[in-house]
Design an enzyme around this catalytic site. Structure first.
Site, short mmCIF file in Angstrom:
data_model
loop_
_atom_site.label_atom_id
_atom_site.label_comp_id
_atom_site.label_asym_id
_atom_site.label_seq_id
_atom_site.Cartn_x
_atom_site.Cartn_y
_atom_site.Cartn_z
N ASP A 181 13.15 1.37 -9.81
CA ASP A 181 13.39 2.64 -9.12
C ASP A 181 14.77 2.63 -8.48
O ASP A 181 15.34 1.57 -8.20
CB ASP A 181 12.33 2.87 -8.05
N ASP A 182 15.28 3.84 -8.22
CA ASP A 182 16.64 3.96 -7.69
C ASP A 182 16.78 3.47 -6.25
O ASP A 182 17.90 3.35 -5.74
CB ASP A 182 17.12 5.41 -7.79
N ARG A 211 -0.25 -5.14 -8.20
CA ARG A 211 -1.31 -4.24 -7.75
C ARG A 211 -2.60 -4.64 -8.48
O ARG A 211 -2.56 -5.42 -9.43
CB ARG A 211 -0.96 -2.78 -8.05
N ASP A 279 3.54 4.72 -14.10
CA ASP A 279 3.64 3.27 -13.96
C ASP A 279 2.29 2.59 -14.24
O ASP A 279 2.24 1.53 -14.87
CB ASP A 279 4.16 2.88 -12.58
N GLY A 312 -1.64 5.63 2.37
CA GLY A 312 -2.20 6.83 2.97
C GLY A 312 -2.93 7.69 1.96
O GLY A 312 -3.70 7.22 1.13
N GLU A 316 -5.48 7.70 -2.51
CA GLU A 316 -6.59 8.42 -3.14
C GLU A 316 -6.17 9.04 -4.46
O GLU A 316 -6.93 9.08 -5.43
CB GLU A 316 -7.14 9.48 -2.19
#
Length: 350
Positions: A181-182, A211, A279, A312, A316
């Site tokens: 990512d940037d 993950r 991703d 956060g 979900e």
């Protein structure tokens, strides 16, 4: 003859040998030796302490001289040797950006300084094309760091929104793609180490951001969402992972074609509509094709942008994406592992 008899009498007491007197004489010798040992014990203990201290000092000196000798001989972990082949010794940077020009310029300049970077491709996901000034700034930032990498902006059709992040790139000279990512900066030394790991397992994903997923039996019984998406805290708590995010990961360039051209159309439509799960989808594509779990390389990364969607309320959404994507597969392609790869040269204990 008389002289011999006199000698014998001298060795006895009154012509008789006494065992009791002989034991008493020996006991006197042992007592004197014990007293001598007790007097010398503090000196012996001090000598042992001195030898232990000397041995520890020599060990520390040996470790120090070993590191200096390694640097002298060229065995420097933070400065890996160059490899002549552009296919085995280099990688292509694939930087995903979205309305963050300042982090993008900083990130591009940083990766241009890494010795293994062959080229930098910026995936432009905005509707408006990049300005000529931004292109000039990127080119200047890269050229100031190194003459080697080329930089090119890849513009997605209609903005893309991330759905075209993994489209094939024309003219790529390397097998290895480092997707980032940037707003993520990985130190060059860590990046080169991860690249060396990927070369030992080029069919899987090798990355810095693990993950996981797991089956929630309670939700399964209730007929709701039954797979859970876990962030870093879940990985730390459970000691396992099943994905490495493409925000900082190596994979083979063939997966760009597999993701873009061989993925079922309904799945592609879903990713284009959600604009959030590409991703996770790439992790599934690689796992399904290779039949292997990813590899997590321990390393510090710097995030210079805002927090992602894995925290956060965004978590979900990730749960929903995970289950929706799994519905396109007959079986769950993701494989869990507890392997953590570290650089042995930077670890004290093996």
């Amino acid at each position: 003859m008389s002289s011999t008899l006199i000698g014998i009498r001298d060795d006895t007491v009154d012509g008789l040998y006494s065992p009791a007197k002989q034991k008493a004489a020996n006991r006197g010798n042992y007592t004197s030796r014990s007293a001598l040992f007790l007097r010398r014990a503090p000196q012996l203990l001090a000598a042992v302490k001195f030898k232990l201290l000397l041995a520890f000092s020599l060990l520390c000196l040996a470790i120090f001289l070993s590191s200096k000798l390694s640097a002298f001989m060229g065995w420097i972990p933070d400065q890996p040797s160059l490899v002549s082949s552009p296919y085995r010794g280099s990688y292509t940077l694939l930087i995903n950006t979205w309305r963050r020009n300042s982090p993008l310029k900083r990130t591009a300049a940083h990766y241009a300084s890494c010795v293994g970077a062959d080229a930098i491709h910026v995936v432009w996901s905005e509707i408006e094309p990049p300005s000529e000034r931004l292109k000039s700034d990127l080119d200047r930032a890269v050229k100031l760091k190194s003459w080697r990498p080329d930089i090119r902006v890849e513009i997605e059709e209609n903005g893309g929104g991330g759905s075209g992040r993994f489209k094939p790139i024309d003219g790529v000279r390397t097998d290895a793609i480092f997707s980032v990512d940037d707003d993520v900066i990985v130190p060059c030394s860590s990046l080169e180490f991860a690249f060396s790991v990927w070369k030992t397992a080029p069919l899987t994903m090798v990355g810095f951001v693990p993950r996981m997923h797991w089956l929630d039996l309670d939700l399964l019984k209730s007929g709701g969402v039954f797979h859970r998406y876990g962030g870093w805290l879940s990985v730390w708590w459970m000691g396992s992972y099943s994905m490495v995010l493409s925000k900082a990961a190596f994979f083979h360039k063939k997966y760009l074609d597999l993701y873009t051209n061989e993925m079922p159309s309904p799945l592609q439509d879903y990713l284009a509509r959600e604009r959030n799960c590409e991703d996770i989808a790439m992790s599934m594509v690689v796992a399904n094709a290779s039949g292997t779990p990813p590899l997590w390389v321990k390393g510090k990364i710097q995030e210079i942008g805002s927090w992602g969607t894995s925290n956060g309320k965004g978590k979900e959404k990730r749960n929903e994406c995970l289950n929706d994507l799994l519905s396109f597969y007959e079986t769950v392609p993701l494989l869990s592992t507890n392997v953590k790869i570290v650089n042995a040269r930077q670890e004290w204990v093996w």
